[in-house]
Write a protein that holds these residues in place. Sequence first.
Motif, PDB file in Angstrom:
ATOM      1  N   ARG A  61      -5.106  -9.184 -42.168  1.00 26.71           N
ATOM      2  CA  ARG A  61      -3.890  -9.607 -42.861  1.00 26.71           C
ATOM      3  C   ARG A  61      -3.609  -8.702 -44.069  1.00 26.71           C
ATOM      4  NH1 ARG A  61       1.046 -10.526 -42.591  1.00 26.71           N
ATOM      5  NH2 ARG A  61       1.958 -11.857 -44.196  1.00 26.71           N
ATOM      6  N   GLU A 119       1.171 -12.760 -51.671  1.00 25.84           N
ATOM      7  CA  GLU A 119       0.379 -12.968 -50.453  1.00 25.84           C
ATOM      8  C   GLU A 119      -0.922 -12.167 -50.509  1.00 25.84           C
ATOM      9  OE1 GLU A 119       2.554 -12.545 -46.810  1.00 25.84           O
ATOM     10  OE2 GLU A 119       4.400 -13.303 -47.696  1.00 25.84           O
ATOM     11  N   LEU A 171      -0.166  -6.592 -44.839  1.00 29.23           N
ATOM     12  CA  LEU A 171       0.576  -6.667 -46.094  1.00 29.23           C
ATOM     13  C   LEU A 171       0.711  -5.290 -46.733  1.00 29.23           C
ATOM     14  CD1 LEU A 171      -1.028  -9.937 -47.495  1.00 29.23           C
ATOM     15  CD2 LEU A 171       1.355  -9.651 -46.771  1.00 29.23           C
ATOM     16  N   PRO A 215      -4.324 -18.328 -44.344  1.00 26.34           N
ATOM     17  CA  PRO A 215      -3.527 -17.241 -44.932  1.00 26.34           C
ATOM     18  C   PRO A 215      -2.494 -16.696 -43.966  1.00 26.34           C
ATOM     19  CG  PRO A 215      -5.877 -16.904 -45.330  1.00 26.34           C
ATOM     20  CD  PRO A 215      -5.751 -18.036 -44.368  1.00 26.34           C
ATOM     21  N   PHE A 269       1.488 -17.410 -44.043  1.00 24.00           N
ATOM     22  CA  PHE A 269       2.482 -16.658 -44.799  1.00 24.00           C
ATOM     23  C   PHE A 269       3.386 -15.843 -43.876  1.00 24.00           C
ATOM     24  CE2 PHE A 269      -0.559 -17.028 -48.367  1.00 24.00           C
ATOM     25  CZ  PHE A 269       0.298 -17.582 -49.280  1.00 24.00           C
ATOM     26  N   GLU A 270       2.853 -15.428 -42.736  1.00 26.82           N
ATOM     27  CA  GLU A 270       3.565 -14.478 -41.893  1.00 26.82           C
ATOM     28  C   GLU A 270       4.917 -15.028 -41.438  1.00 26.82           C
ATOM     29  OE1 GLU A 270       2.332 -11.383 -38.373  1.00 26.82           O
ATOM     30  OE2 GLU A 270       0.916 -12.859 -39.113  1.00 26.82           O
ATOM     31  N   GLN A 302       6.867 -11.353 -53.383  1.00 27.90           N
ATOM     32  CA  GLN A 302       6.296 -12.267 -52.386  1.00 27.90           C
ATOM     33  C   GLN A 302       5.104 -11.638 -51.683  1.00 27.90           C
ATOM     34  OE1 GLN A 302       8.674 -13.073 -48.934  1.00 27.90           O
ATOM     35  NE2 GLN A 302       7.660 -15.007 -48.511  1.00 27.90           N
TER      36      GLN A 302
END
Length: 562
Positions: A535, A394, A539, A368, A371-372, A390
């Motif tokens: 994460r 995520e 986000l 995951p 995505f960063e 987006q």
Amino acid sequence: MSSVQRPSASASLDPNAEVDGSLSILPIDDIEPYDQNPRVGENPKYAEIRASMVANGMTSIITVTRRPGGLKYFPHSGGNTRLHIAKELAAAGDDRFARLRVMIKTWTSESVVLAAHLGENENRGDTSFWEKALGVHAFKVAYEKENPGRSMTGADLTRELKKQGTDFGVRMVQNFLFAVEDLAPIGPWLRASEVNLALRPRVGEYVELMQRFRQAPAAASTLKTQLEEAAAEMRSTEARNRERDESERRPVLLDVERVLLRISTSLADTLELSVERFRQMSSALAHDPLLQSKDLLSLPEPEAARASGAAAKSQPHQDSTPARAPESSRATAQRHGDAPAQRELGPMAGIVGGTSGHAASRPAPANPMAFEASAAADGASQSPAQRRQQLLNEVEAVITSINGVVPIHDFVLRVAEMPFGFMVDLPVSASHIGDADVSASAGMRIVVWQFLAALSGQAHDSHWRAVADLPFIRSTRWSQKLQEGPAAFAGHLVGQLQVACAPMNPEQTLFDVFVGAVPLWTMFGDAQLGPLSVRLLQLRRALQELEPEAHSALGAYLRFGE
């Protein structure tokens, strides 16, 4: 004319029979404490109750009963502390307590009397986790003795206790039984949250792993030894406290993480594994109970073990009957059609239909965090709406990855109107999803639920009010419990999920749901969930920075009655 003598209507009555609910006055020596009273320690309100009785006498009657053929009465539903004080004062010459006014209940069964004591103690709220656990276990033993051939599960016990007026919830009853049957040496120092979130799931994982390598007897012996050593340390601290001035006494608190480390280290030594390798295997087995010893040994060596140079042995020590993997490993069997493949869990699978603007589901990436980098590259060229979508995608992908570690798809709902695109409903059960038994993950399901509930915005009054009247939201269990009022809402969270919550003002119109230190520690400390939870926080912050007007900077308690 001779009269016909009719038989007396009361001729068949036993003159010594007791009438249920009758009042009587009994000598204090004819009443003894209940020998199965769930309370094992001194009542924390003992001094307060004694002072009241010295000043005012016995202001309320005690309900008593006695077993068939028994000579002595004993409390039927609480009152043991008052009886003890009354005997103490009577022995000291206070004639007010030489005889007590009582209500007599005819004998029904041991289990009914135990349930009555449990209920009375629970209503007073002054018994410990361990005392409740002992009481529930004693109820189980008594009930099974009264019903030969009946073996009571946690659900059975919950149902029978509820009939008697006491509802602990299935999960808590299971915790009580686990504590008595598996953690007895440290029982007096156990706390409900630590049993629920740490001890029961992790000890269960460790024992399951040992069974995979046919080392169940060694696991039982190790567990007993380590728990007895921990109990000895606690008793030693208590003994030293008794020798100290009150101001110098130390808190006697069980260090659960230390106990678990000692257990896992000792068990790892039995299997000739590093503790990191042992915990890796136990965690993997908890997430996939179909794994066999061969599958576990094929797991990549954990990074911590490689860094420390403690390479795991290629084959753990086994007893004279070595553990053998099936002729084909689980994966091989699935490829050849010999075993059913595990069902793939779709992202946000617990979606309530009828919402608008829901993002299309897509599988989570293997990592995951990948995505960063793409997010940073794309951010400058995207419109705010594109960037928001987006980020929400995520969020959904990370939650999907969490679902791959701990099954949560039954209670995570995609709600585009919420600030972070989701909320969590109250699960029907922590230990089951439909007919599927997920009890091995029940503790972690509750941990993840608390984390996501706090993160979603549903416990923030202004964000909740923005969606509360939507038809599909009103159909959720979360919404329905909120509509029942703060008492019912709190009772469900505490009783069914062991989630800490409380009113925040005297009027009980403001309410907060807490994410405690144990759930946070557990979430961030897990090798798989830790990075995913971090994460999600990143986000969340990115969404707040993108649209600050849509996200309240300050928290707001849930508000009832307005």
